[in-house]
Design an enzyme around this catalytic site. Structure first.
Site, PDB file in Angstrom:
ATOM      1  CE  LYS A 133      73.133  -8.929  38.453  1.00 31.21           C
ATOM      2  NZ  LYS A 133      72.865  -7.499  38.783  1.00 31.21           N
ATOM      3  CE1 TYR A 182      73.938  -7.625  44.198  1.00 30.06           C
ATOM      4  CE2 TYR A 182      71.964  -8.984  44.116  1.00 30.06           C
ATOM      5  CZ  TYR A 182      73.111  -8.488  43.517  1.00 30.06           C
ATOM      6  OH  TYR A 182      73.416  -8.861  42.230  1.00 30.06           O
ATOM      7  CG  PHE A 230      69.496   0.327  43.583  1.00 30.27           C
ATOM      8  CD1 PHE A 230      70.017  -0.930  43.862  1.00 30.27           C
ATOM      9  CD2 PHE A 230      70.333   1.433  43.681  1.00 30.27           C
ATOM     10  CE1 PHE A 230      71.343  -1.091  44.239  1.00 30.27           C
ATOM     11  CE2 PHE A 230      71.672   1.284  44.060  1.00 30.27           C
ATOM     12  CZ  PHE A 230      72.180   0.007  44.341  1.00 30.27           C
ATOM     13  NE  ARG A 253      84.409  -4.359  39.010  1.00 27.42           N
ATOM     14  CZ  ARG A 253      83.164  -4.217  39.472  1.00 27.42           C
ATOM     15  NH1 ARG A 253      82.482  -5.264  39.902  1.00 27.42           N
ATOM     16  NH2 ARG A 253      82.598  -3.047  39.485  1.00 27.42           N
ATOM     17  CB  THR A 311      76.747  -1.101  36.950  1.00 28.27           C
ATOM     18  OG1 THR A 311      77.928  -1.465  37.672  1.00 28.27           O
ATOM     19  CG2 THR A 311      75.517  -1.588  37.688  1.00 28.27           C
ATOM     20  NE  ARG A 318      76.684  -5.816  34.358  1.00 28.58           N
ATOM     21  CZ  ARG A 318      77.432  -5.571  35.438  1.00 28.58           C
ATOM     22  NH1 ARG A 318      78.466  -4.743  35.345  1.00 28.58           N
ATOM     23  NH2 ARG A 318      77.151  -6.140  36.585  1.00 28.58           N
ATOM     24  CG  ASN A 363      73.207  -5.492  35.717  1.00 27.14           C
ATOM     25  OD1 ASN A 363      72.798  -6.499  36.264  1.00 27.14           O
ATOM     26  ND2 ASN A 363      74.088  -4.686  36.269  1.00 27.14           N
ATOM     27  CG  HIS A 409      77.173  -9.761  41.104  1.00 26.41           C
ATOM     28  ND1 HIS A 409      77.180  -8.498  41.635  1.00 26.41           N
ATOM     29  CD2 HIS A 409      78.017 -10.495  41.878  1.00 26.41           C
ATOM     30  CE1 HIS A 409      77.970  -8.476  42.693  1.00 26.41           C
ATOM     31  NE2 HIS A 409      78.497  -9.679  42.863  1.00 26.41           N
ATOM     32  CD  GLU A 421      80.168 -10.496  45.805  1.00 25.25           C
ATOM     33  OE1 GLU A 421      79.831  -9.312  45.957  1.00 25.25           O
ATOM     34  OE2 GLU A 421      80.539 -10.964  44.703  1.00 25.25           O
TER      35      GLU A 421
HETATM   36  P1  CMP Z   1      75.326  -5.842  40.724  1.00 24.90           P
HETATM   37  O1  CMP Z   1      76.737  -5.876  40.285  1.00 24.90           O
HETATM   38  O2  CMP Z   1      74.631  -7.165  40.797  1.00 24.90           O
HETATM   39  O3  CMP Z   1      75.246  -5.137  42.164  1.00 24.90           O
HETATM   40  C1  CMP Z   1      74.089  -4.449  42.606  1.00 24.90           C
HETATM   41  C2  CMP Z   1      73.075  -4.276  41.520  1.00 24.90           C
HETATM   42  O4  CMP Z   1      72.111  -3.293  41.753  1.00 24.90           O
HETATM   43  C3  CMP Z   1      73.772  -3.836  40.252  1.00 24.90           C
HETATM   44  O5  CMP Z   1      74.501  -4.910  39.726  1.00 24.90           O
HETATM   45  C4  CMP Z   1      72.574  -3.366  39.422  1.00 24.90           C
HETATM   46  O6  CMP Z   1      71.962  -4.428  38.690  1.00 24.90           O
HETATM   47  C5  CMP Z   1      71.564  -2.916  40.489  1.00 24.90           C
HETATM   48  N1  CMP Z   1      71.329  -1.476  40.465  1.00 24.90           N
HETATM   49  C6  CMP Z   1      70.168  -0.862  40.205  1.00 24.90           C
HETATM   50  N2  CMP Z   1      70.291   0.475  40.273  1.00 24.90           N
HETATM   51  C7  CMP Z   1      71.578   0.733  40.567  1.00 24.90           C
HETATM   52  C8  CMP Z   1      72.341   1.929  40.761  1.00 24.90           C
HETATM   53  N3  CMP Z   1      71.775   3.147  40.663  1.00 24.90           N
HETATM   54  N4  CMP Z   1      73.664   1.809  41.050  1.00 24.90           N
HETATM   55  C9  CMP Z   1      74.237   0.601  41.157  1.00 24.90           C
HETATM   56  N5  CMP Z   1      73.564  -0.577  41.000  1.00 24.90           N
HETATM   57  C10 CMP Z   1      72.255  -0.506  40.694  1.00 24.90           C
END
Ligand code: CMP
Length: 141
Positions: free
Chosen positions: A10, A50, A58, A86, A92, A103, A113, A116, A127
């Site tokens: 990211k 997304y 968010f 993962r 996350t 992370r 973060n 992904h 994806e």
């Molecule tokens: P990612 O795996 O890229 O998928 C969706 C992204 O939304 C996640 O990582 C986070 O960076 C972002 N995000 C922000 N707030 C939240 C939340 N409350 N729960 C999950 N993802 C979140």
């Protein structure tokens, strides 16, 4: 079994000059990078990628962040690649990520973060196809 997963480094991690360190973790864990490109996502690209989150509170911040700078999108291949990726990423929310995960080491917030990774075989397939044509994937056997 051998799987493929979609990985994104990211904008926060790219800005920190951490691309190489993150790729090294994937390679040292036995995942091969079989496709990769750097792109600056458009609003439409980020929203489409997304789309499953579009009703979440968010979502606007997520799209703004993911379009704030270039990302590296890539396909990782290997035994159990989806779960392995993962595990390497960690939770996350970086505050909940195990020490030694990407992370925990590189991310500073749930939005910024660092990485992904696809969460299932179905999302991996969708994806990967979102960013790559079949002829852009280079399995090394
Ligand atoms: P990612 O795996 O890229 O998928 C969706 C992204 O939304 C996640 O990582 C986070 O960076 C972002 N995000 C922000 N707030 C939240 C939340 N409350 N729960 C999950 N993802 C979140």
């Amino acid at each position: 079994s051998v799987e493929r997963t979609l990985s994104i480094i990211k904008p926060d991690a790219v800005a920190k000059n951490a691309i190489g360190e993150i790729e090294t973790r994937f390679e040292k864990a036995g995942l091969q990078i079989v496709a990769a490109k750097m792109i600056h996502l458009s609003q439409e690209q980020a929203e489409g990628f997304y789309a499953e989150h579009k009703e979440r509170p968010f979502f606007p911040d997520l799209v703004a962040f993911m379009t704030s700078g270039p990302v590296v999108v890539q396909v990782l291949e290997g035994e159990n690649a989806i779960a392995k990726n993962r595990d390497l990423m960690g939770a996350t929310n970086p505050e909940e990520a195990e020490p030694g995960t990407i992370r925990a080491d590189f991310a500073k917030s749930i939005d910024a973060n660092a990485v992904h990774g696809s969460d299932s075989p179905e999302s991996a397939e969708r994806e990967i196809a979102y960013y790559f044509n079949d002829n852009e994937i280079c399995p090394r056997g």
